[in-house]
Design a protein around this motif. Structure first.
Motif, mmCIF file in Angstrom:
data_model
loop_
_atom_site.group_PDB
_atom_site.id
_atom_site.type_symbol
_atom_site.label_atom_id
_atom_site.label_comp_id
_atom_site.label_asym_id
_atom_site.label_seq_id
_atom_site.Cartn_x
_atom_site.Cartn_y
_atom_site.Cartn_z
ATOM 1 N N GLN A 613 0.812 -1.204 0.000
ATOM 2 C CA GLN A 613 0.000 0.000 0.000
ATOM 3 C C GLN A 613 0.854 1.265 0.000
ATOM 4 N N ARG A 614 2.150 1.097 0.392
ATOM 5 C CA ARG A 614 3.038 2.269 0.419
ATOM 6 C C ARG A 614 4.054 2.208 -0.718
ATOM 7 N N GLN A 615 3.697 1.487 -1.784
ATOM 8 C CA GLN A 615 4.652 1.291 -2.874
ATOM 9 C C GLN A 615 4.998 2.588 -3.602
ATOM 10 N N PHE A 616 4.108 3.578 -3.517
ATOM 11 C CA PHE A 616 4.354 4.803 -4.266
ATOM 12 C C PHE A 616 5.066 5.876 -3.443
ATOM 13 N N ASN A 617 5.266 5.647 -2.153
ATOM 14 C CA ASN A 617 5.763 6.719 -1.296
ATOM 15 C C ASN A 617 7.159 7.202 -1.658
ATOM 16 N N ALA A 618 8.083 6.255 -1.897
ATOM 17 C CA ALA A 618 9.472 6.648 -2.164
ATOM 18 C C ALA A 618 9.559 7.488 -3.434
ATOM 19 N N GLU A 619 8.923 7.021 -4.508
ATOM 20 C CA GLU A 619 8.945 7.782 -5.750
ATOM 21 C C GLU A 619 8.194 9.101 -5.608
ATOM 22 N N SER A 620 7.112 9.081 -4.838
ATOM 23 C CA SER A 620 6.340 10.309 -4.642
ATOM 24 C C SER A 620 7.183 11.372 -3.960
ATOM 25 N N TRP A 621 7.933 10.952 -2.938
ATOM 26 C CA TRP A 621 8.775 11.920 -2.211
ATOM 27 C C TRP A 621 9.833 12.505 -3.146
ATOM 28 N N GLU A 622 10.414 11.668 -3.979
ATOM 29 C CA GLU A 622 11.426 12.150 -4.919
ATOM 30 C C GLU A 622 10.825 13.150 -5.907
ATOM 31 N N MET A 623 9.623 12.844 -6.397
ATOM 32 C CA MET A 623 8.970 13.767 -7.327
ATOM 33 C C MET A 623 8.598 15.076 -6.642
ATOM 34 N N ILE A 624 8.153 14.994 -5.393
ATOM 35 C CA ILE A 624 7.807 16.216 -4.651
ATOM 36 C C ILE A 624 9.028 17.101 -4.489
ATOM 37 N N ARG A 625 10.175 16.486 -4.168
ATOM 38 C CA ARG A 625 11.405 17.274 -4.021
ATOM 39 C C ARG A 625 11.786 17.937 -5.339
ATOM 40 N N ASP A 626 11.643 17.212 -6.446
ATOM 41 C CA ASP A 626 11.935 17.793 -7.764
ATOM 42 C C ASP A 626 11.006 18.955 -8.068
ATOM 43 N N LEU A 627 9.721 18.794 -7.730
ATOM 44 C CA LEU A 627 8.750 19.858 -7.979
ATOM 45 C C LEU A 627 9.038 21.081 -7.124
ATOM 46 N N GLU A 628 9.390 20.859 -5.847
ATOM 47 C CA GLU A 628 9.714 21.982 -4.970
ATOM 48 C C GLU A 628 10.936 22.747 -5.479
ATOM 49 N N GLU A 629 11.935 22.015 -5.942
ATOM 50 C CA GLU A 629 13.137 22.662 -6.462
ATOM 51 C C GLU A 629 12.814 23.469 -7.713
ATOM 52 N N PHE A 630 11.956 22.902 -8.579
ATOM 53 C CA PHE A 630 11.567 23.620 -9.789
ATOM 54 C C PHE A 630 10.839 24.917 -9.437
ATOM 55 N N LEU A 631 9.856 24.834 -8.535
ATOM 56 C CA LEU A 631 9.099 26.025 -8.151
ATOM 57 C C LEU A 631 10.008 27.074 -7.532
ATOM 58 N N LYS A 632 10.922 26.630 -6.696
ATOM 59 C CA LYS A 632 11.841 27.547 -6.023
ATOM 60 C C LYS A 632 12.670 28.337 -7.038
ATOM 61 N N GLN A 633 13.198 27.645 -8.054
ATOM 62 C CA GLN A 633 14.044 28.301 -9.037
ATOM 63 C C GLN A 633 13.229 29.132 -10.022
ATOM 64 N N ASP A 634 12.156 28.537 -10.568
ATOM 65 C CA ASP A 634 11.424 29.184 -11.650
ATOM 66 C C ASP A 634 10.671 30.428 -11.188
ATOM 67 N N ILE A 635 9.961 30.324 -10.051
ATOM 68 C CA ILE A 635 9.189 31.487 -9.584
ATOM 69 C C ILE A 635 10.124 32.627 -9.208
ATOM 70 N N ARG A 636 11.251 32.295 -8.592
ATOM 71 C CA ARG A 636 12.220 33.357 -8.246
ATOM 72 C C ARG A 636 12.721 34.062 -9.498
ATOM 73 N N HIS A 637 13.094 33.297 -10.534
ATOM 74 C CA HIS A 637 13.596 33.914 -11.761
ATOM 75 C C HIS A 637 12.549 34.818 -12.401
ATOM 76 N N ARG A 638 11.307 34.398 -12.364
ATOM 77 C CA ARG A 638 10.245 35.217 -12.958
ATOM 78 C C ARG A 638 10.059 36.526 -12.182
ATOM 79 N N LEU A 639 10.138 36.422 -10.853
ATOM 80 C CA LEU A 639 10.014 37.639 -10.040
ATOM 81 C C LEU A 639 11.211 38.559 -10.241
ATOM 82 N N GLU A 640 12.407 37.984 -10.343
ATOM 83 C CA GLU A 640 13.608 38.802 -10.564
ATOM 84 C C GLU A 640 13.545 39.500 -11.913
ATOM 85 N N ASP A 641 13.077 38.780 -12.944
ATOM 86 C CA ASP A 641 12.965 39.395 -14.269
ATOM 87 C C ASP A 641 11.944 40.526 -14.268
#
Length: 766
Positions: A613-641
């Motif tokens: 039942q927890r087969q998706f947790n490890a991959e989910s956490w990895e994807m969440i970290r990737d998404l958080e990193e993307f949002l952190k970089q992309d939104i900042r660049h847009r605000l800076e521009d």
């Protein structure tokens, strides 16, 4: 070779021009025919002939052509379709090449038009086979001078090219170079089919493309080079704006169609011309219609560069003068406007009209691809699968390592689908190839299988976080060994599952389709990780053949399992659709190998077994970290521009900034941290949502296109409702952080977000 000393008469060996259309139809038929006496019927039937129909006094027999005759006929027909009006009537043409007329070379296909003579030797095999053709090339080289002399006596002003056409042969880079060194053009069956198909679309105008293909860089006799032009700069590149007759530009131009025929000119990017559009354009032009928008081209100037004679007149930064275009075939590559240009090819106004052109000078091929995609992006004209194909070239040398790695995965997928030695040759949808029951695997499925494995590794924009098992420090070095390894492993699977290979995605097929290939790639990665851990193997230092032999015993277990599945079990595997389907398939293969060898326990597998039942947790956490990193970089660049130095004050709501600042202060009390965190480093997902929702104008200006989920462009509830996916992402993140089980639909939601935002595999219609 003929021993005759009879005088050579080429004209008698050529087919009368009026007979070419009927002969072309005969050559394109899959059958050969013979009209015989009824007395010979039994004799012919013993040789494989069947009765076609009875005539008044004779009978007509037919049989399927042998592969070599069929291929030779298609080569002949392709040149006939390309409007070569002088063609050999049969296989009996022999060109003298020695001092005596008895030394003659048999020629499979001879073709001439008003500018060009082609001498073609054809080789065909019934099954894929590799050959160096060393003896053939050396023999042709030895006779070349003599044959050229013979042809020049009859066609003194023509360009002459020797072509070696092959069917079903795998040609190595070394053999390709041997052809080039001998000044022989190699064309495989894909190239022949390309030009045959192009002739169907363009008619006689396709000959321009063939001339460019064969004689690129060679001088075009009698062509005017001068055009009145304006010189300027755009995007750091020099360009010229001018008007030119379509007929003249057609001779100079070449279209880099995304087709295997043009593989040696990679990267290529254009889609095939649509016949229906050409016909409409030709009709439009012939009744006085015109196109005010410019054809966009890139001119390759050669060693001397483009000559531009400036006029004393100047308007601002633009300079007026006379541009001297190269007088060579394939000097100009069409980036945009191929239909407009070729629509003139059969028009009576091709020599008199002037069409506007914007010509870049020496634009790098990657920039041509980028410009092509930018021009077509807003028109929704580049299908997703073609974009993936183009990105394999566009991102190969990117400064962003993540983009480089993405290109590597896409390039491997292409190689598996395009190289004749691959078991997936013709099975992967490349560019705009049509889908079928066997050509049913997408580039994205292969790329996803590689992405979720450990072959290449993990990268940030500027550095490698963790090297994969096959990574050798660069795309080129890694590609060579990894694609050969995958080719060998998948061939082993195919040979063990021939029935499945034949089915593809037809009813009952569950291996050689998207879900099966992705699962196989992921289990291959697990197997490699296992032999690295237990056998001390270093894939980055071993040959592909060695690695394939080490993996084969594990693949045998997988093949045996898949081969013995019951109909119900096979149906269950096949029905695992959705983004979580390949994961379930892959986990099933892990279970099979673990049952055979208890030491086989890839990362995360033990936890999966304990609690599926927890087969998706490890991959989910990895994807969440990737998404958080993307949002952190992309939104900042847009605000800076948008806000420059005041991006924090003007771009982040006060309450969000205060909460993040407080959290940063608390975390910075930790003495183990070497660098202080900024407030921006401490934003929660909900904080990003508040930034996106703070102002409607700001949303429309810099966020709407990037952060509206595909399919939610018209979502009810107003513009703020379009960021609701961030709320859902935050909810799932909290579940994973508290070790709660992630449901399959939540996992699939994360997969779709990552594919859209991080991987760029989807986009909205805004």
């Amino acid at each position: 070779m003929s021993d005759t000393d009879e005088p050579f008469d080429l004209r008698s060996a050529l087919l009368p021009a009026k007979q070419i259309p009927a002969e072309t139809r005969r050559r394109l038929s899959s059958d050969e025919y013979a009209t015989i006496s009824p007395k010979l019927q039994e004799e012919y039937e013993e040789k494989g002939w069947v009765l076609d129909r009875k005539l008044k006094l004779k009978i007509k027999m037919r049989r399927i052509k042998s592969h070599d005759i069929a291929f030779e006929d298609r080569v002949w027909a392709a040149l006939a379709k390309l409007n070569f009006n002088e063609l050999n009537k049969d296989r009996l043409l022999r060109l003298p090449y020695g001092p005596g007329s008895g030394e003659r070379q048999q020629v499979d296909v001879f073709a001439a038009d008003d500018e060009v003579v082609l001498v073609v030797e054809c080789k065909s095999t019934s099954a894929v086979y590799s050959s160096t053709f060393k003896n053939d090339i050396e023999a042709l080289q030895g006779r070349r001078v003599g044959m050229l002399k013979t042809i020049k006596e009859i066609y003194p002003h023509h360009k002459i090219k020797f072509i070696f056409a092959t069917n079903n042969y795998g040609i190595s880079k070394e053999t390709q170079q041997r052809f080039r060194d001998a000044d022989i053009v190699h064309m495989d069956e894909e190239a022949i089919e390309y030009f045959l198909g192009l002739a169907e679309h363009l008619g006689h105008a396709a000959r321009y493309q063939l001339h460019g293909y064969l004689f690129g860089g060679s001088k075009i006799p009698g062509i005017e080079s001068r055009v009145a032009a304006i010189q300027g700069k755009m995007g750091g590149y020099t360009y010229y704006s001018f008007a030119i007759e379509p007929a003249r530009l057609l001779k100079l131009s070449y279209i880099l169609h995304r087709n295997k025929a043009n593989n040696l000119m990679m990267p290529t990017y254009q889609r095939l011309i649509k016949k229906s559009r050409l016909s409409q354009i030709a009709q439009f032009v012939n009744v006085g219609g015109f196109f005010p928008n410019s054809v966009i081209i890139n001119v390759e100037s050669g060693k001397r560069g483009l000559r531009f004679e400036r006029s004393p007149l100047q308007a601002g930064e633009a300079r007026i003068g006379v541009l001297h275009l190269p007088q060579t075939y394939r000097a100009a590559y069409i980036i945009d406007g191929q239909h407009r240009l070729y629509g003139y090819a059969n028009s009576n106004r091709a020599d008199t009209d002037l069409i506007p052109v914007v010509a870049f000078a020496d634009l790098p091929r990657s920039e041509q691809v980028r410009l092509f995609m930018q021009i077509n992006e807003n028109q929704k004209a580049v299908p997703k699968n073609l974009r993936s194909t183009l990105n394999a070239d566009l991102l190969w040398d990117s400064a962003d390592l993540r983009e480089q790695v993405r290109a590597l995965k896409l390039r491997i997928a292409q190689a598996l689908g395009e190289r004749k030695t691959s078991p997936l040759y013709g099975r992967i949808i490349i560019g705009e190839n049509s889908r079928s029951l066997t050509r049913c695997i997408t580039i994205d499925a292969v790329s996803s299988g590689l992405e979720r494995g450990n072959f290449i590794g993990k990268f940030t924009k500027a550095e490698m976080k963790a090297a994969g098992t096959f990574y050798r420090g660069s795309n080129d070095a890694t590609f060579d060994v990894l694609w050969r390894f995958l080719e060998g492993c998948l061939r082993h699977v195919r040979n063990g599952l021939i029935r499945q290979w034949g089915l593809g995605n037809a009813s009952g097929g569950f291996v050689f389709n998207n879900i099966g290939i992705e699962a196989l790639l992921r289990i291959l990665s697990d197997i490699v990780d296992h032999i690295v851990e237990f056998d001390g193997i270093k894939p980055a230092e071993e040959s592909a053949d060695t690695l394939v032999s080490l993996v084969q015993p594990y693949l045998d277990v997988v093949v045996s399992f898949l081969d013995q599945l019951s109909l119900e079990e096979a149906t269950e595997l096949r029905s695992q659709y959705g983004s979580g389907g390949p994961t379930k398939y892959w986990r099933r293969l892990q279970e099979v190998l673990n049952k055979e060898d208890s030491d086989f326990s890839p990362a995360g597998f033990a936890e999966y077994q304990k609690d599926q039942q927890r087969q998706f947790n490890a991959e989910s956490w990895e994807m969440i970290r990737d998404l958080e990193e993307f949002l952190k970089q992309d939104i900042r660049h847009r605000l800076e521009d948008r806000f420059k130095a005041r991006w924090e004050k003007d771009g982040i709501p006060l309450k969000v900034r205060q909460e993040a600042t407080q959290l940063a202060l608390e975390k910075n009390q930790d003495k183990d941290l070497s660098d202080d965190l900024e407030a921006w480093d401490c934003l929660y997902l909900i904080g990003y949502e508040k930034i996106l929702q703070q102002d409607h104008t700001l949303w429309q200006e810099i966020f709407a296109k990037r952060y509206t989920r595909p399919g939610e462009e018209t979502k009810p509830g107003g513009w703020k409702a379009k960021t609701a996916w961030l709320n859902e992402l935050n909810r799932i993140r909290n579940k994973v952080a508290h070790n709660e089980s992630v449901k399959e639909e939540e996992y699939e939601f994360l997969v779709s977000l990552k594919a859209w935002l991080v991987d760029g595999q989807a986009e909205n219609d805004l």
